[in-house]
Motif scaffolding. Structure first.
Motif, PDB file in Angstrom:
ATOM      1  N   MET A   1       0.843  -1.186   0.000  1.00  0.00           N
ATOM      2  CA  MET A   1       0.000   0.000   0.000  1.00  0.00           C
ATOM      3  C   MET A   1       0.885   1.245   0.000  1.00  0.00           C
ATOM      4  SD  MET A   1      -2.374   1.437   3.083  1.00  0.00           S
ATOM      5  CE  MET A   1      -0.983   2.042   4.006  1.00  0.00           C
ATOM      6  N   GLN A   2       0.596   2.162  -0.894  1.00  0.00           N
ATOM      7  CA  GLN A   2       1.307   3.435  -0.926  1.00  0.00           C
ATOM      8  C   GLN A   2       0.641   4.388   0.058  1.00  0.00           C
ATOM      9  OE1 GLN A   2       1.226   5.508  -4.679  1.00  0.00           O
ATOM     10  NE2 GLN A   2       2.060   7.362  -3.778  1.00  0.00           N
ATOM     11  N   SER A   3       1.428   5.003   0.926  1.00  0.00           N
ATOM     12  CA  SER A   3       0.878   5.947   1.896  1.00  0.00           C
ATOM     13  C   SER A   3       0.424   7.214   1.179  1.00  0.00           C
ATOM     14  CB  SER A   3       1.926   6.303   2.949  1.00  0.00           C
ATOM     15  OG  SER A   3       1.421   7.323   3.795  1.00  0.00           O
ATOM     16  N   LEU A   4      -0.703   7.724   1.600  1.00  0.00           N
ATOM     17  CA  LEU A   4      -1.225   8.975   1.056  1.00  0.00           C
ATOM     18  C   LEU A   4      -0.953  10.145   1.993  1.00  0.00           C
ATOM     19  CD1 LEU A   4      -4.590   7.756  -0.495  1.00  0.00           C
ATOM     20  CD2 LEU A   4      -2.412   8.211  -1.645  1.00  0.00           C
ATOM     21  N   PHE A  20     -18.506  16.271   3.213  1.00  0.00           N
ATOM     22  CA  PHE A  20     -17.419  15.951   2.295  1.00  0.00           C
ATOM     23  C   PHE A  20     -17.676  16.357   0.848  1.00  0.00           C
ATOM     24  CE2 PHE A  20     -16.794  12.946   5.814  1.00  0.00           C
ATOM     25  CZ  PHE A  20     -15.476  13.247   6.124  1.00  0.00           C
ATOM     26  N   LYS A  21     -18.892  16.799   0.528  1.00  0.00           N
ATOM     27  CA  LYS A  21     -19.220  17.178  -0.852  1.00  0.00           C
ATOM     28  C   LYS A  21     -18.306  18.325  -1.290  1.00  0.00           C
ATOM     29  CE  LYS A  21     -23.207  18.223  -3.716  1.00  0.00           C
ATOM     30  NZ  LYS A  21     -23.635  16.968  -4.283  1.00  0.00           N
ATOM     31  N   ARG A  22     -17.615  18.136  -2.425  1.00  0.00           N
ATOM     32  CA  ARG A  22     -16.672  19.122  -2.977  1.00  0.00           C
ATOM     33  C   ARG A  22     -15.597  19.508  -1.958  1.00  0.00           C
ATOM     34  NH1 ARG A  22     -17.995  21.728  -7.929  1.00  0.00           N
ATOM     35  NH2 ARG A  22     -16.784  23.518  -7.239  1.00  0.00           N
ATOM     36  N   SER A  23     -15.196  18.553  -1.156  1.00  0.00           N
ATOM     37  CA  SER A  23     -14.182  18.846  -0.139  1.00  0.00           C
ATOM     38  C   SER A  23     -12.786  18.504  -0.632  1.00  0.00           C
ATOM     39  CB  SER A  23     -14.476  18.073   1.152  1.00  0.00           C
ATOM     40  OG  SER A  23     -14.289  16.687   0.962  1.00  0.00           O
ATOM     41  N   VAL A  24     -11.824  19.158   0.006  1.00  0.00           N
ATOM     42  CA  VAL A  24     -10.412  18.849  -0.149  1.00  0.00           C
ATOM     43  C   VAL A  24      -9.922  18.509   1.251  1.00  0.00           C
ATOM     44  CG1 VAL A  24      -8.122  19.704  -0.795  1.00  0.00           C
ATOM     45  CG2 VAL A  24     -10.142  20.444  -2.090  1.00  0.00           C
ATOM     46  N   THR A  25      -9.390  17.300   1.420  1.00  0.00           N
ATOM     47  CA  THR A  25      -8.932  16.833   2.722  1.00  0.00           C
ATOM     48  C   THR A  25      -7.431  16.610   2.660  1.00  0.00           C
ATOM     49  OG1 THR A  25     -11.065  15.750   3.084  1.00  0.00           O
ATOM     50  CG2 THR A  25      -9.234  15.051   4.494  1.00  0.00           C
ATOM     51  N   TYR A  26      -6.723  17.225   3.604  1.00  0.00           N
ATOM     52  CA  TYR A  26      -5.277  17.052   3.685  1.00  0.00           C
ATOM     53  C   TYR A  26      -5.000  15.839   4.570  1.00  0.00           C
ATOM     54  CZ  TYR A  26      -0.369  17.830   4.673  1.00  0.00           C
ATOM     55  OH  TYR A  26       0.983  17.656   4.792  1.00  0.00           O
ATOM     56  N   ILE A  27      -4.322  14.816   4.015  1.00  0.00           N
ATOM     57  CA  ILE A  27      -4.058  13.585   4.755  1.00  0.00           C
ATOM     58  C   ILE A  27      -2.785  13.744   5.596  1.00  0.00           C
ATOM     59  CG2 ILE A  27      -3.576  11.100   4.579  1.00  0.00           C
ATOM     60  CD1 ILE A  27      -6.463  11.897   3.916  1.00  0.00           C
ATOM     61  N   CYS A  28      -2.961  13.641   6.913  1.00  0.00           N
ATOM     62  CA  CYS A  28      -1.856  13.786   7.868  1.00  0.00           C
ATOM     63  C   CYS A  28      -1.210  12.449   8.200  1.00  0.00           C
ATOM     64  CB  CYS A  28      -2.365  14.409   9.168  1.00  0.00           C
ATOM     65  SG  CYS A  28      -3.129  16.020   8.952  1.00  0.00           S
ATOM     66  N   GLU A  29      -2.008  11.401   8.230  1.00  0.00           N
ATOM     67  CA  GLU A  29      -1.501  10.065   8.553  1.00  0.00           C
ATOM     68  C   GLU A  29      -2.211   9.052   7.671  1.00  0.00           C
ATOM     69  OE1 GLU A  29      -2.047   9.168  12.697  1.00  0.00           O
ATOM     70  OE2 GLU A  29      -1.009  10.972  13.348  1.00  0.00           O
ATOM     71  N   HIS A  30      -1.458   8.032   7.213  1.00  0.00           N
ATOM     72  CA  HIS A  30      -2.052   6.946   6.437  1.00  0.00           C
ATOM     73  C   HIS A  30      -1.139   5.737   6.559  1.00  0.00           C
ATOM     74  CE1 HIS A  30      -3.260   5.021   2.394  1.00  0.00           C
ATOM     75  NE2 HIS A  30      -4.167   4.708   3.310  1.00  0.00           N
ATOM     76  N   GLU A 132     -10.930   3.801   9.234  1.00  0.00           N
ATOM     77  CA  GLU A 132     -10.403   2.563   9.817  1.00  0.00           C
ATOM     78  C   GLU A 132      -9.556   1.838   8.782  1.00  0.00           C
ATOM     79  OE1 GLU A 132     -13.798   0.333  11.122  1.00  0.00           O
ATOM     80  OE2 GLU A 132     -14.251   1.743  12.722  1.00  0.00           O
ATOM     81  N   ALA A 133      -8.844   0.820   9.201  1.00  0.00           N
ATOM     82  CA  ALA A 133      -7.998   0.033   8.298  1.00  0.00           C
ATOM     83  C   ALA A 133      -8.809  -0.411   7.075  1.00  0.00           C
ATOM     84  CB  ALA A 133      -7.439  -1.185   9.028  1.00  0.00           C
ATOM     85  N   GLY A 134      -8.314  -0.109   5.890  1.00  0.00           N
ATOM     86  CA  GLY A 134      -8.951  -0.523   4.640  1.00  0.00           C
ATOM     87  C   GLY A 134     -10.107   0.339   4.177  1.00  0.00           C
ATOM     88  N   GLN A 135     -10.655   1.171   5.043  1.00  0.00           N
ATOM     89  CA  GLN A 135     -11.839   1.964   4.686  1.00  0.00           C
ATOM     90  C   GLN A 135     -11.532   2.994   3.596  1.00  0.00           C
ATOM     91  OE1 GLN A 135     -13.576   4.099   7.992  1.00  0.00           O
ATOM     92  NE2 GLN A 135     -15.266   4.880   6.765  1.00  0.00           N
ATOM     93  N   LEU A 136     -10.434   3.720   3.728  1.00  0.00           N
ATOM     94  CA  LEU A 136     -10.101   4.719   2.723  1.00  0.00           C
ATOM     95  C   LEU A 136      -9.805   4.055   1.383  1.00  0.00           C
ATOM     96  CD1 LEU A 136      -9.553   7.557   1.771  1.00  0.00           C
ATOM     97  CD2 LEU A 136      -7.255   7.405   2.769  1.00  0.00           C
ATOM     98  N   GLU A 137      -9.099   2.941   1.406  1.00  0.00           N
ATOM     99  CA  GLU A 137      -8.797   2.223   0.169  1.00  0.00           C
ATOM    100  C   GLU A 137     -10.090   1.788  -0.527  1.00  0.00           C
ATOM    101  OE1 GLU A 137      -5.325   2.385   2.725  1.00  0.00           O
ATOM    102  OE2 GLU A 137      -7.369   1.752   3.129  1.00  0.00           O
ATOM    103  N   GLN A 138     -11.073   1.362   0.260  1.00  0.00           N
ATOM    104  CA  GLN A 138     -12.367   0.966  -0.303  1.00  0.00           C
ATOM    105  C   GLN A 138     -13.072   2.164  -0.926  1.00  0.00           C
ATOM    106  OE1 GLN A 138     -13.648  -2.125  -0.668  1.00  0.00           O
ATOM    107  NE2 GLN A 138     -15.379  -1.211  -1.744  1.00  0.00           N
ATOM    108  N   LEU A 146     -10.334  11.188  -5.211  1.00  0.00           N
ATOM    109  CA  LEU A 146      -9.142  11.160  -6.038  1.00  0.00           C
ATOM    110  C   LEU A 146      -8.014  11.693  -5.166  1.00  0.00           C
ATOM    111  CD1 LEU A 146     -10.672  12.639  -9.290  1.00  0.00           C
ATOM    112  CD2 LEU A 146     -10.025  10.263  -8.896  1.00  0.00           C
ATOM    113  N   ALA A 147      -6.830  11.132  -5.289  1.00  0.00           N
ATOM    114  CA  ALA A 147      -5.709  11.543  -4.450  1.00  0.00           C
ATOM    115  C   ALA A 147      -4.605  12.142  -5.309  1.00  0.00           C
ATOM    116  CB  ALA A 147      -5.167  10.346  -3.679  1.00  0.00           C
TER     117      ALA A 147
END
Length: 185
Positions: A1-4, A20-30, A132-138, A146-147
């Protein structure tokens, strides 16, 4: 898995959750254990000075940087504050995520806002988005997000109302043209 970590998650047009509609989320941990991020384009009904007043923090009344909004960082832990800013030492609890971006969670940065010790630019959020584990990947597999690698320019120099559009432009195509379920057999 590539960290985001240090990526933006851009909500696709199929995302219907209101926050979350039209949101931009900055990923701090993955990691394999899950992910944590901060929504950076959904202003709360609160500005920085009002929050500092509620926390009984004294600040310079003339500071323009304190007139901006506090952002809804996400639905989890909405009593927790996060400050995204260019890297700067001396804060008690910070995590540098790139050469251009740091996240601080300690009160000392709030006490410095508006002073010469404060970061020159910042985004203050309350709460965070967690997976949770696997949730974002799903959710990525379901085309909810989109990342792309994060860009400090979008965080610190792009008006809030333009962050989603500017982030989608970094993809190199018109995200509104995506068909639901595109690429899935």
């Amino acid at each position: 898995m590539q960290s985001l970590q240090n990526h933006f998650l851009i909500a696709t047009p199929t995302m219907n959750e209101p926050l979350f509609k039209r949101s931009v989320t900055y990923i701090c941990e993955h990691s394999d254990e899950g992910a944590m991020g901060l929504i950076v384009n959904q202003p709360a009904n609160l500005n920085v000075t009002t929050l500092l007043d509620k926390l009984e923090i004294v600040y310079p009344a003339s500071s323009e940087s304190l007139k901006g909004p506090v952002f809804q960082g996400g639905p989890v832990g909405q009593e927790r504050g996060f400050v995204i800013h260019p890297p700067q030492e001396n804060w008690r609890s910070s995590l540098q995520l790139s050469d251009d971006i740091m996240v601080t969670t300690s009160r000392d940065i709030l006490e410095a806002l508006g002073s010469s010790a404060a970061p020159p630019k910042f985004i203050l959020t309350l709460g965070y988005a967690g997976w949770e584990a696997g949730q974002l990947e799903q959710e990525l597999a379901e085309d909810a997000w989109l990342a792309i690698p994060a860009a400090a320019d979008i965080l610190f120099n792009t008006p809030t109302s333009e962050r989603w559009q500017k982030a989608t432009e970094m993809l190199g195509f018109d995200v509104s043209q995506l068909a639901p379920g595109l690429g899935h057999a």
